[in-house]
Motif scaffolding. Structure first.
Motif, PDB file in Angstrom:
ATOM      1  N   MET A 178      24.944 -78.930  48.687  1.00  0.00           N
ATOM      2  CA  MET A 178      25.332 -78.868  47.288  1.00  0.00           C
ATOM      3  C   MET A 178      24.804 -77.561  46.681  1.00  0.00           C
ATOM      4  O   MET A 178      23.671 -77.177  46.909  1.00  0.00           O
ATOM      5  CB  MET A 178      24.754 -80.077  46.543  1.00  0.00           C
ATOM      6  CG  MET A 178      25.224 -80.172  45.106  1.00  0.00           C
ATOM      7  SD  MET A 178      24.574 -81.627  44.245  1.00  0.00           S
ATOM      8  CE  MET A 178      25.738 -82.876  44.767  1.00  0.00           C
ATOM      9  N   GLY A 204      30.415 -81.030  40.852  1.00  0.00           N
ATOM     10  CA  GLY A 204      29.673 -81.106  42.106  1.00  0.00           C
ATOM     11  C   GLY A 204      28.495 -80.167  42.266  1.00  0.00           C
ATOM     12  O   GLY A 204      27.944 -80.044  43.356  1.00  0.00           O
ATOM     13  N   GLU A 224      24.566 -78.990  41.653  1.00  0.00           N
ATOM     14  CA  GLU A 224      23.238 -79.531  41.382  1.00  0.00           C
ATOM     15  C   GLU A 224      22.609 -78.604  40.345  1.00  0.00           C
ATOM     16  O   GLU A 224      22.683 -77.378  40.479  1.00  0.00           O
ATOM     17  CB  GLU A 224      22.417 -79.523  42.661  1.00  0.00           C
ATOM     18  CG  GLU A 224      21.097 -80.218  42.551  1.00  0.00           C
ATOM     19  CD  GLU A 224      20.374 -80.260  43.890  1.00  0.00           C
ATOM     20  OE1 GLU A 224      19.141 -80.321  43.857  1.00  0.00           O
ATOM     21  OE2 GLU A 224      21.035 -80.211  44.943  1.00  0.00           O
TER      22      GLU A 224
END
Length: 121
Positions: free
Chosen positions: A1, A25, A27
Motif C-alpha cells: 500500500m 487505497g 495509507e
C-alpha cells in the motif's frame, strides 16, 4: 500500500485529505507541523508528502527546503497544498524543492492527478 504523509496543522484539512486518499487505497500518516513532518518523513519514508505552508514553528517552505536537501529524504516528492495561491508562492515552493502545488480548497480529481504525476513522473 502506498503511504502518503500529510503535513498540515488544520484537523479539518487533514481529515478531508485523509478521507479522499484512503478512499483510493492510500495509507495516510498525519503530521501537525513542519518538525513532526520532517521526523515522520525520515522514519516512515512515504511515497509522497503533502505539505501545507502556513503552520506554527517550521513552516512548509522551510520543511520542504530541508527535506529536499537532505540525502535521506530528497527522493520523496513534495506537493504543496496551501491557501496561498499567488504565482510568487508557486515559484518559491518549486525553488524550495516542491514538485507540485495545489491551492485550497482541494478537489479530489486535482489531488489524485498531482499525486499520480509525482509518483509516475
Amino acid at each position: 500500500m502506498t503511504r502518503i504523509l500529510v503535513v498540515d496543522d488544520s484537523p479539518t484539512e487533514t481529515h478531508v485529505l485523509k478521507t479522499m486518499l484512503e478512499k483510493h487505497g492510500y495509507e495516510v500518516s498525519i503530521a501537525e507541523d513542519g518538525d513532526q513532518g520532517m521526523a515522520l518523513a525520515r522514519s516512515e519514508r512515504p511515497a509522497v508528502i503533502l505539505m501545507d505552508i502556513v503552520m506554527p514553528g517550521v513552516n512548509g517552505f522551510q520543511a520542504t527546503r530541508k527535506l529536499s536537501r537532505d540525502p535521506e529524504t530528497s527522493d520523496i516528492p513534495i506537493v504543496i497544498i496551501s491557501t496561498k495561491d499567488q504565482d510568487t508562492d508557486r515559484i518559491w515552493a518549486k525553488r524550495q524543492g516542491a514538485q507540485e502545488y495545489i491551492s485550497k480548497p482541494v478537489t479530489e480529481d486535482e489531488l489524485l492527478g498531482k499525486i499520480g504525476a509525482v509518483l509516475n513522473g
